[in-house]
Structures are given as structure tokens and as C-alpha cells.
Write a protein that holds these residues in place. Sequence first.
Motif, PDB file in Angstrom:
ATOM      1  N   LEU A  21       0.821  -1.210   0.000  1.00  0.00           N
ATOM      2  CA  LEU A  21       0.000   0.000   0.000  1.00  0.00           C
ATOM      3  C   LEU A  21       0.858   1.264   0.000  1.00  0.00           C
ATOM      4  CD1 LEU A  21      -2.830  -1.035   2.468  1.00  0.00           C
ATOM      5  CD2 LEU A  21      -3.053  -0.631   0.012  1.00  0.00           C
ATOM      6  N   ALA A  22       1.994   1.195   0.685  1.00  0.00           N
ATOM      7  CA  ALA A  22       2.897   2.354   0.721  1.00  0.00           C
ATOM      8  C   ALA A  22       3.580   2.573  -0.623  1.00  0.00           C
ATOM      9  CB  ALA A  22       3.936   2.165   1.819  1.00  0.00           C
ATOM     10  N   LEU A  23       3.789   1.501  -1.377  1.00  0.00           N
ATOM     11  CA  LEU A  23       4.464   1.605  -2.673  1.00  0.00           C
ATOM     12  C   LEU A  23       3.497   1.762  -3.844  1.00  0.00           C
ATOM     13  CD1 LEU A  23       7.211  -1.096  -2.146  1.00  0.00           C
ATOM     14  CD2 LEU A  23       7.545   1.383  -2.285  1.00  0.00           C
ATOM     15  N   TRP A  24       2.201   1.606  -3.573  1.00  0.00           N
ATOM     16  CA  TRP A  24       1.201   1.687  -4.628  1.00  0.00           C
ATOM     17  C   TRP A  24       1.312   3.053  -5.313  1.00  0.00           C
ATOM     18  CZ3 TRP A  24      -2.051  -2.282  -5.875  1.00  0.00           C
ATOM     19  CH2 TRP A  24      -3.037  -1.998  -6.818  1.00  0.00           C
ATOM     20  N   PRO A  25       1.450   3.057  -6.636  1.00  0.00           N
ATOM     21  CA  PRO A  25       1.612   4.340  -7.321  1.00  0.00           C
ATOM     22  C   PRO A  25       0.351   5.192  -7.247  1.00  0.00           C
ATOM     23  CG  PRO A  25       1.647   2.511  -8.890  1.00  0.00           C
ATOM     24  CD  PRO A  25       1.518   1.920  -7.534  1.00  0.00           C
ATOM     25  N   LEU A  26       0.537   6.416  -6.856  1.00  0.00           N
ATOM     26  CA  LEU A  26      -0.546   7.400  -6.795  1.00  0.00           C
ATOM     27  C   LEU A  26      -0.076   8.664  -7.509  1.00  0.00           C
ATOM     28  CD1 LEU A  26      -1.676   7.226  -3.038  1.00  0.00           C
ATOM     29  CD2 LEU A  26      -2.905   6.349  -5.000  1.00  0.00           C
ATOM     30  N   PRO A  27      -1.012   9.458  -8.001  1.00  0.00           N
ATOM     31  CA  PRO A  27      -0.601  10.753  -8.538  1.00  0.00           C
ATOM     32  C   PRO A  27       0.111  11.564  -7.441  1.00  0.00           C
ATOM     33  CG  PRO A  27      -2.913  10.316  -9.033  1.00  0.00           C
ATOM     34  CD  PRO A  27      -2.444   9.232  -8.128  1.00  0.00           C
ATOM     35  N   GLU A  28       0.997  12.431  -7.865  1.00  0.00           N
ATOM     36  CA  GLU A  28       1.828  13.168  -6.910  1.00  0.00           C
ATOM     37  C   GLU A  28       0.986  13.934  -5.896  1.00  0.00           C
ATOM     38  OE1 GLU A  28       5.348  16.484  -6.891  1.00  0.00           O
ATOM     39  OE2 GLU A  28       5.025  15.292  -8.694  1.00  0.00           O
ATOM     40  N   TYR A  29      -0.092  14.549  -6.331  1.00  0.00           N
ATOM     41  CA  TYR A  29      -0.910  15.336  -5.412  1.00  0.00           C
ATOM     42  C   TYR A  29      -1.642  14.455  -4.391  1.00  0.00           C
ATOM     43  CZ  TYR A  29      -4.909  14.086  -8.348  1.00  0.00           C
ATOM     44  OH  TYR A  29      -5.861  13.400  -9.047  1.00  0.00           O
ATOM     45  N   LEU A  30      -1.896  13.195  -4.714  1.00  0.00           N
ATOM     46  CA  LEU A  30      -2.522  12.278  -3.755  1.00  0.00           C
ATOM     47  C   LEU A  30      -1.490  11.580  -2.876  1.00  0.00           C
ATOM     48  CD1 LEU A  30      -5.375  10.533  -5.771  1.00  0.00           C
ATOM     49  CD2 LEU A  30      -5.570  12.265  -3.999  1.00  0.00           C
ATOM     50  N   GLY A  31      -0.286  11.420  -3.392  1.00  0.00           N
ATOM     51  CA  GLY A  31       0.765  10.757  -2.626  1.00  0.00           C
ATOM     52  C   GLY A  31       1.092  11.477  -1.330  1.00  0.00           C
ATOM     53  N   LEU A  32       0.890  12.782  -1.305  1.00  0.00           N
ATOM     54  CA  LEU A  32       1.155  13.557  -0.093  1.00  0.00           C
ATOM     55  C   LEU A  32       0.195  13.204   1.040  1.00  0.00           C
ATOM     56  CD1 LEU A  32       1.700  17.012  -1.793  1.00  0.00           C
ATOM     57  CD2 LEU A  32       3.458  15.537  -0.810  1.00  0.00           C
ATOM     58  N   PHE A  33      -0.975  12.675   0.680  1.00  0.00           N
ATOM     59  CA  PHE A  33      -1.997  12.359   1.672  1.00  0.00           C
ATOM     60  C   PHE A  33      -2.012  10.889   2.061  1.00  0.00           C
ATOM     61  CE2 PHE A  33      -3.583  15.889  -0.986  1.00  0.00           C
ATOM     62  CZ  PHE A  33      -3.498  16.884  -0.028  1.00  0.00           C
ATOM     63  N   ARG A  34      -1.038  10.137   1.588  1.00  0.00           N
ATOM     64  CA  ARG A  34      -0.962   8.707   1.888  1.00  0.00           C
ATOM     65  C   ARG A  34      -0.605   8.516   3.367  1.00  0.00           C
ATOM     66  NH1 ARG A  34       1.000   4.599  -1.854  1.00  0.00           N
ATOM     67  NH2 ARG A  34       1.760   6.343  -3.071  1.00  0.00           N
ATOM     68  N   PRO A  35      -1.405   7.725   4.090  1.00  0.00           N
ATOM     69  CA  PRO A  35      -1.063   7.487   5.503  1.00  0.00           C
ATOM     70  C   PRO A  35       0.168   6.582   5.613  1.00  0.00           C
ATOM     71  CG  PRO A  35      -2.963   6.183   4.878  1.00  0.00           C
ATOM     72  CD  PRO A  35      -2.632   7.055   3.694  1.00  0.00           C
ATOM     73  N   ASN A  36       0.776   6.606   6.755  1.00  0.00           N
ATOM     74  CA  ASN A  36       1.938   5.751   7.014  1.00  0.00           C
ATOM     75  C   ASN A  36       1.422   4.356   7.375  1.00  0.00           C
ATOM     76  OD1 ASN A  36       4.281   4.518   7.841  1.00  0.00           O
ATOM     77  ND2 ASN A  36       5.011   6.277   9.007  1.00  0.00           N
ATOM     78  N   TRP A  37       1.186   3.552   6.332  1.00  0.00           N
ATOM     79  CA  TRP A  37       0.590   2.229   6.521  1.00  0.00           C
ATOM     80  C   TRP A  37       1.441   1.346   7.425  1.00  0.00           C
ATOM     81  CZ3 TRP A  37      -4.257   1.512   5.454  1.00  0.00           C
ATOM     82  CH2 TRP A  37      -4.866   2.263   4.444  1.00  0.00           C
ATOM     83  N   GLY A 129      14.901  21.109   3.050  1.00  0.00           N
ATOM     84  CA  GLY A 129      13.942  22.184   3.274  1.00  0.00           C
ATOM     85  C   GLY A 129      12.730  21.713   4.060  1.00  0.00           C
ATOM     86  N   MET A 130      12.005  22.658   4.573  1.00  0.00           N
ATOM     87  CA  MET A 130      10.800  22.349   5.332  1.00  0.00           C
ATOM     88  C   MET A 130       9.619  22.132   4.375  1.00  0.00           C
ATOM     89  SD  MET A 130      11.475  22.135   8.457  1.00  0.00           S
ATOM     90  CE  MET A 130      13.212  21.757   8.510  1.00  0.00           C
ATOM     91  N   PRO A 131       8.780  21.171   4.684  1.00  0.00           N
ATOM     92  CA  PRO A 131       7.642  20.854   3.807  1.00  0.00           C
ATOM     93  C   PRO A 131       6.502  21.861   3.975  1.00  0.00           C
ATOM     94  CG  PRO A 131       7.616  19.445   5.723  1.00  0.00           C
ATOM     95  CD  PRO A 131       8.864  20.268   5.819  1.00  0.00           C
ATOM     96  N   GLY A 132       5.542  21.767   3.063  1.00  0.00           N
ATOM     97  CA  GLY A 132       4.357  22.623   3.117  1.00  0.00           C
ATOM     98  C   GLY A 132       3.298  22.059   4.048  1.00  0.00           C
ATOM     99  N   TRP A 133       2.144  22.673   4.009  1.00  0.00           N
ATOM    100  CA  TRP A 133       1.050  22.289   4.890  1.00  0.00           C
ATOM    101  C   TRP A 133       0.560  20.867   4.627  1.00  0.00           C
ATOM    102  CZ3 TRP A 133      -3.581  20.802   2.876  1.00  0.00           C
ATOM    103  CH2 TRP A 133      -3.818  21.126   1.534  1.00  0.00           C
ATOM    104  N   GLU A 134       0.701  20.366   3.398  1.00  0.00           N
ATOM    105  CA  GLU A 134       0.220  19.026   3.047  1.00  0.00           C
ATOM    106  C   GLU A 134       0.912  17.940   3.866  1.00  0.00           C
ATOM    107  OE1 GLU A 134       2.334  20.554   0.582  1.00  0.00           O
ATOM    108  OE2 GLU A 134       0.749  21.898  -0.067  1.00  0.00           O
ATOM    109  N   PHE A 135       2.098  18.269   4.338  1.00  0.00           N
ATOM    110  CA  PHE A 135       2.891  17.343   5.147  1.00  0.00           C
ATOM    111  C   PHE A 135       2.122  16.892   6.389  1.00  0.00           C
ATOM    112  CE2 PHE A 135       6.179  16.828   8.499  1.00  0.00           C
ATOM    113  CZ  PHE A 135       6.939  15.829   7.921  1.00  0.00           C
ATOM    114  N   TRP A 136       1.227  17.733   6.887  1.00  0.00           N
ATOM    115  CA  TRP A 136       0.508  17.462   8.129  1.00  0.00           C
ATOM    116  C   TRP A 136      -0.840  16.782   7.907  1.00  0.00           C
ATOM    117  CZ3 TRP A 136       3.416  17.830  12.249  1.00  0.00           C
ATOM    118  CH2 TRP A 136       4.547  18.645  12.184  1.00  0.00           C
ATOM    119  N   VAL A 137      -1.226  16.502   6.667  1.00  0.00           N
ATOM    120  CA  VAL A 137      -2.537  15.913   6.385  1.00  0.00           C
ATOM    121  C   VAL A 137      -2.542  14.397   6.580  1.00  0.00           C
ATOM    122  CG1 VAL A 137      -4.305  15.580   4.607  1.00  0.00           C
ATOM    123  CG2 VAL A 137      -3.147  17.779   4.826  1.00  0.00           C
ATOM    124  N   ALA A 138      -1.478  13.726   6.188  1.00  0.00           N
ATOM    125  CA  ALA A 138      -1.427  12.257   6.244  1.00  0.00           C
ATOM    126  C   ALA A 138      -1.680  11.691   7.646  1.00  0.00           C
ATOM    127  CB  ALA A 138      -0.106  11.752   5.685  1.00  0.00           C
TER     128      ALA A 138
END
Length: 166
Positions: A21-37, A129-138
Motif C-alpha cells: 500500500l505504501a508503494l502503490w503508485p498514486l498521482p503526486e498530489y494524492l501521494g502527499l496524503f498517503r497514511p503511514n501504513w 527544506g521544510m515541507p508545506g502544509w500538506e505534510f501534516w494531512v497524512a
Amino acid sequence: MSRQRNGGGIVIATVLLAFALALWPLPEYLGLFRPNWLALVVCYWVLEGSGGSRMGLGWAFVLGLAADLVFGTLIGEQALRLCVIAFIVLRFRARLRFFTLLQQAFAVLALLLNDRIVVLMIRALSGEGMPGWEFWVAPWIGALIWPWLYVLLDDIRLRLRSRDGS
């Protein structure tokens, strides 16, 4: 003896599924929201582990090193992150086991947010560098998934236990 093998087999199967599930390919914009399975599965097995399915700091470290190799991250990063999560769950295991699923979801949210803080510390030390706000969504998505994941894994574990006659 069969209980230990089956208990270990289900742990291995769920860890492999978490890797998939962690390696499953997702579009880049969805990959940011992938939980830490992997962290979610380690949380479950540390929380509910007994007998052959006992997961501790050693297994968390080994899984983290494997994740570092598979995901291509800094060697030791995932190992440190999973060990921190496993340590906290082990420390509060007696309390967490008696929480409702909603309370457990909030505890998992705290664990996953703590994991993000560890990532920020590693990034700061490595000069990234520091990540954006999306970093905190997962972590929030992981907390939302937790009750269903817990019920699913618990059902599988209990079915295997009853099938083995214990």
C-alpha cells in the motif's frame, strides 16, 4: 507451535500488505496524503501482539531498515521513526488497549503527528527544506483509517485464533 507460525504468518502478511500500500503508485498530489501504513500496522501489532505475533522494538527496527531500503530514504530514518512509535505504544500499551476506538484514533493521531515531528528533526539535521502544509494531512488520514484497520486486523487475528483452537 502452529499458533506461533500462524500468528507470525498474519503479521508478515499484514506487513507485506502495508509495504504494498505504501508503494502503490498514486498521482503526486494524492501521494502527499498517503497514511503511514507501516506505522499503523506496527501500532496494531505492538498493541495487540501476543504469543507468536509479538512485535517489539527489535522488529520495528528491522522493518524500518527494510522500509529505508525499499523506499529509498536515509538509512535509519524509518527505523528510528518506527522504533519511536513502537516504544510509545509499548509504554502505554496497558492503557491503550482499554481505550475506545475513537480514543485510540486520537492516540494514533498523536503518534503520527509525533512521527512527523521526528521527520522534521531529521530533515533539519540533514539540511533539507521544510515541507508545506500538506505534510501534516497524512497523520489525520491515518487516524481516520485507524478504527477500520483495527477492526479488520482484530477480526482476522481472532478468526485465526479460533480456527487454531485456542
